[in-house]
Motif scaffolding. Structure first.
Motif, PDB file in Angstrom:
ATOM      1  N   VAL A  22     -90.413  -8.702  32.602  1.00  0.00           N
ATOM      2  CA  VAL A  22     -91.254  -7.538  32.838  1.00  0.00           C
ATOM      3  C   VAL A  22     -91.751  -6.951  31.528  1.00  0.00           C
ATOM      4  O   VAL A  22     -91.279  -7.285  30.449  1.00  0.00           O
ATOM      5  CB  VAL A  22     -90.490  -6.442  33.620  1.00  0.00           C
ATOM      6  N   ARG A  23     -92.730  -6.038  31.650  1.00  0.00           N
ATOM      7  CA  ARG A  23     -93.227  -5.291  30.501  1.00  0.00           C
ATOM      8  C   ARG A  23     -92.150  -4.315  30.050  1.00  0.00           C
ATOM      9  O   ARG A  23     -91.525  -3.645  30.852  1.00  0.00           O
ATOM     10  CB  ARG A  23     -94.509  -4.561  30.893  1.00  0.00           C
ATOM     11  N   LYS A  24     -91.984  -4.189  28.726  1.00  0.00           N
ATOM     12  CA  LYS A  24     -90.803  -3.521  28.204  1.00  0.00           C
ATOM     13  C   LYS A  24     -91.054  -2.107  27.690  1.00  0.00           C
ATOM     14  O   LYS A  24     -90.112  -1.450  27.298  1.00  0.00           O
ATOM     15  CB  LYS A  24     -90.199  -4.348  27.067  1.00  0.00           C
ATOM     16  N   TYR A  25     -92.280  -1.638  27.626  1.00  0.00           N
ATOM     17  CA  TYR A  25     -92.534  -0.422  26.870  1.00  0.00           C
ATOM     18  C   TYR A  25     -93.133   0.710  27.700  1.00  0.00           C
ATOM     19  O   TYR A  25     -93.872   1.529  27.182  1.00  0.00           O
ATOM     20  CB  TYR A  25     -93.440  -0.736  25.680  1.00  0.00           C
ATOM     21  N   SER A  26     -92.845   0.783  28.969  1.00  0.00           N
ATOM     22  CA  SER A  26     -93.305   1.902  29.778  1.00  0.00           C
ATOM     23  C   SER A  26     -92.397   3.109  29.557  1.00  0.00           C
ATOM     24  O   SER A  26     -91.228   2.979  29.174  1.00  0.00           O
ATOM     25  CB  SER A  26     -93.308   1.517  31.266  1.00  0.00           C
ATOM     26  N   ASN A  27     -92.961   4.289  29.763  1.00  0.00           N
ATOM     27  CA  ASN A  27     -92.219   5.556  29.672  1.00  0.00           C
ATOM     28  C   ASN A  27     -91.546   5.763  28.315  1.00  0.00           C
ATOM     29  O   ASN A  27     -90.463   6.355  28.225  1.00  0.00           O
ATOM     30  CB  ASN A  27     -91.161   5.635  30.779  1.00  0.00           C
ATOM     31  N   GLU A  28     -92.192   5.317  27.245  1.00  0.00           N
ATOM     32  CA  GLU A  28     -91.602   5.476  25.919  1.00  0.00           C
ATOM     33  C   GLU A  28     -91.482   6.944  25.515  1.00  0.00           C
ATOM     34  O   GLU A  28     -90.670   7.279  24.638  1.00  0.00           O
ATOM     35  CB  GLU A  28     -92.422   4.711  24.881  1.00  0.00           C
ATOM     36  N   PHE A  29     -92.258   7.824  26.124  1.00  0.00           N
ATOM     37  CA  PHE A  29     -92.161   9.243  25.780  1.00  0.00           C
ATOM     38  C   PHE A  29     -90.773   9.793  26.122  1.00  0.00           C
ATOM     39  O   PHE A  29     -90.343  10.801  25.549  1.00  0.00           O
ATOM     40  CB  PHE A  29     -93.257  10.045  26.501  1.00  0.00           C
ATOM     41  N   MET A  30     -90.063   9.155  27.037  1.00  0.00           N
ATOM     42  CA  MET A  30     -88.720   9.606  27.401  1.00  0.00           C
ATOM     43  C   MET A  30     -87.681   9.206  26.357  1.00  0.00           C
ATOM     44  O   MET A  30     -86.518   9.601  26.466  1.00  0.00           O
ATOM     45  CB  MET A  30     -88.331   9.037  28.760  1.00  0.00           C
ATOM     46  N   ASN A  31     -88.074   8.448  25.339  1.00  0.00           N
ATOM     47  CA  ASN A  31     -87.140   8.009  24.304  1.00  0.00           C
ATOM     48  C   ASN A  31     -87.286   8.789  23.004  1.00  0.00           C
ATOM     49  O   ASN A  31     -86.583   8.501  22.025  1.00  0.00           O
ATOM     50  CB  ASN A  31     -87.328   6.519  24.019  1.00  0.00           C
ATOM     51  N   ILE A  32     -88.213   9.743  22.944  1.00  0.00           N
ATOM     52  CA  ILE A  32     -88.445  10.489  21.704  1.00  0.00           C
ATOM     53  C   ILE A  32     -87.229  11.318  21.325  1.00  0.00           C
ATOM     54  O   ILE A  32     -86.833  11.385  20.159  1.00  0.00           O
ATOM     55  CB  ILE A  32     -89.691  11.384  21.841  1.00  0.00           C
ATOM     56  N   GLY A  33     -86.621  11.958  22.302  1.00  0.00           N
ATOM     57  CA  GLY A  33     -85.478  12.819  22.033  1.00  0.00           C
ATOM     58  C   GLY A  33     -85.810  14.279  22.235  1.00  0.00           C
ATOM     59  O   GLY A  33     -86.979  14.682  22.242  1.00  0.00           O
ATOM     60  N   VAL A  34     -84.772  15.094  22.389  1.00  0.00           N
ATOM     61  CA  VAL A  34     -84.936  16.532  22.566  1.00  0.00           C
ATOM     62  C   VAL A  34     -83.944  17.262  21.666  1.00  0.00           C
ATOM     63  O   VAL A  34     -82.974  16.675  21.189  1.00  0.00           O
ATOM     64  CB  VAL A  34     -84.705  16.942  24.043  1.00  0.00           C
TER      65      VAL A  34
END
Length: 357
Positions: A22-34
Motif C-alpha cells: 500500500v501507499r505509505k505516506y497518508s495522514n502524515e500531518f498526524m505525525n508532526i507532534g503536539v
C-alpha cells in the motif's frame, strides 16, 4: 499479558504485509507532534508523558491526570503559509482510569484557484479567480487504565480523520492506536506507542466535474483520477526515561526514544522490514516551575552531490514556565537548518482545573 503479546504479534505481521502493498505516506500531518514541551525534547516523551497531551503521545499516561486538564497549541510552517493547531481535554473517570479527546487541524487557507482564469474565448479574466482551502482534521478519543501489576498502565485511542481539498475532494478515515507504560520502583519509566495498528483507512470522494476543470486548465497533467483509497501503515515508538533530583530544587529529565517505521527509507538504521531513527531529549527544571529543554532527533542518511552520504539531524530547544496549574511552553525546532524542513516556533498552553478548587 497474553492479550498484549497477541496484539503485538498481529501488529508486526500487519506491518510487514501492508508495507509491501500500500501507499505509505497518508495522514502524515498526524505525525508532526503536539505540545511545545515535547517538541523541545525532540519528541522523546513516550515513556514519561503523563498529562492531557498523553492522548497523542501515549494514551496510557492519561491515568496520571488527577483533575480535568485542557491544552492548546499553535505553530506555523513554510513561512506562515500552513497553520497547525491543536486542542485537547482530559479528565479522570475514577482512581484507575481516565479519558481524553483531542483535535488537530493542519491547513493552508486562501489558496488561489486559477483553473477558470481563462474564459471560453481564450481571454484572461482575473474576476474568475476564486479562493479555496485545504485542511486536514484529526479527532482522537482516548481511554487509559491501570493494570493489576503495579506500575503498568495501558491506553487505546480511536482516530477519526477528515481531509478536505476545497470542493475538489474530501475523505474520511478511521484507525486505532494502542500503548503501554511501565514505571519501576526506582523511577525508571518505559513506554511503547503503536500507531495505526489497524492500518488507518482513508476513503476519498472526488468531484469528477471539478477534476475535469483542472484537466482542462493544465493540459497534459493530471489526466487520471488519483487513488480513492489510502491506508496508513503502522508505526512504533519505544522509549525510556528517568528523572534525577539534585539538592531538592533542581531536576534533570533524560529520555531516549526509538521511532520505527515498517518500510525502508533514509533512517540511520534501515532494512527491508523496518527503519529506525532515535531521538534524545533533556529537560532541566528548577523548583518544578522553570524549565529549559533541548533534544536532537530525525537522524537521516542524506545523499550528497558527490554521491557520498552524511548523517543529518534535527535539533530543538525549548523553555517552559509552570505556576499553580498553568503551564506555558515554547519550542524552537530545526536549528541551523539541519533538515530539509523550515524552522518553526511552537507555543502551547496547558491548564489544570485544580487551580479553580
Amino acid at each position: 499479558m497474553k492479550a498484549l503479546l497477541t496484539t503485538t504479534l498481529v501488529f508486526l505481521v500487519a506491518a510487514s504485509v501492508v508495507s509491501q502493498t500500500v501507499r505509505k505516506y497518508s495522514n502524515e500531518f498526524m505525525n508532526i507532534g503536539v505540545d511545545a514541551a515535547a517538541m523541545g525534547m525532540s519528541n522523546a516523551v513516550v515513556a514519561h508523558s503523563a498529562d492531557v497531551n498523553s492522548g497523542y503521545w501515549n494514551p496510557a499516561g492519561l491515568v496520571h491526570v488527577a483533575d480535568k486538564q485542557l491544552a492548546l497549541m499553535h505553530s506555523s510552517y513554510f513561512a506562515n503559509i500552513a497553520n497547525y493547531d491543536y486542542l485537547a481535554f482530559a479528565m479522570p473517570l475514577d482512581e484507575r482510569s481516565a479519558i481524553g479527546v483531542s483535535v488537530i487541524r493542519f491547513a493552508v487557507d486562501d489558496i488561489l484557484n486559477t483553473t477558470q482564469l481563462i474564459d471560453e474565448e481564450g481571454n484572461i479574466n482575473y474576476d474568475r479567480i476564486s479562493l479555496f482551502s485545504t485542511a486536514d482534521y484529526g479527532v482522537t478519543f482516548s481511554y487509559a487504565r491501570n493494570l493489576p501489576l503495579d506500575g503498568l498502565n495501558y491506553g487505546v485511542s480511536a482516530k477519526v480523520i477528515r481531509r478536505i481539498i476545497g470542493d475538489f475532494a474530501s475523505s474520511w478515515g478511521f484507525g486505532l492506536d494502542a500503548a503501554i507504560q511501565f514505571e519501576t520502583k526506582n523511577n525508571w519509566k518505559f513506554g511503547i506507542m503503536a500507531r495505526d495498528i489497524t492500518t488507518t483507512f482513508n476513503a476519498w470522494a472526488i468531484d469528477e466535474e471539478k477534476f475535469a476543470e483542472i484537466q482542462n486548465a493544465i493540459e497534459g497533467e493530471n489526466q487520471e483520477l488519483p487513488e480513492t483509497t489510502e491506508i496508513t501503515i503502522p508505526k512504533l515508538q519505544v522509549g525510556v526515561s528517568k528523572k534525577f533530583i539534585f539538592r531538592y530544587d533542581y531536576s534533570l529529565l533524560a529520555a531516549v526514544d526509538l521511532h520505527v517505521r515498517f518500510e525502508q527509507n533514509n533512517d540511520i538504521i534501515s532494512t527491508s522490514f523496518a527503519s529506525v531513527t532515535p531521538s534524545v531529549g533533556f529537560e532541566f527544571g528548577y523548583l518544578d516551575m522553570v524549565f529549559l529543554r533541548t533534544g536532537v532527533g530525525n537522524f537521516q542518511n542524506e545523499l550528497q552531490i558527490d554521491n557520498t552520504e552524511r548523517v543529518s539531524f534535527q535539533p530543538s530547544l525549548g523553555v517552559g514556565f509552570k505556576y499553580k496549574g498553568i503551564q506555558v511552553d515554547y519550542a524552537f525546532t530545526d536549528i541551523g537548518d539541519q533538515s530539509v524542513a523550515l524552522y518553526s516556533n511552537v507555543f502551547s498552553l496547558k491548564l489544570d482545573f485544580s487551580i479553580f478548587r
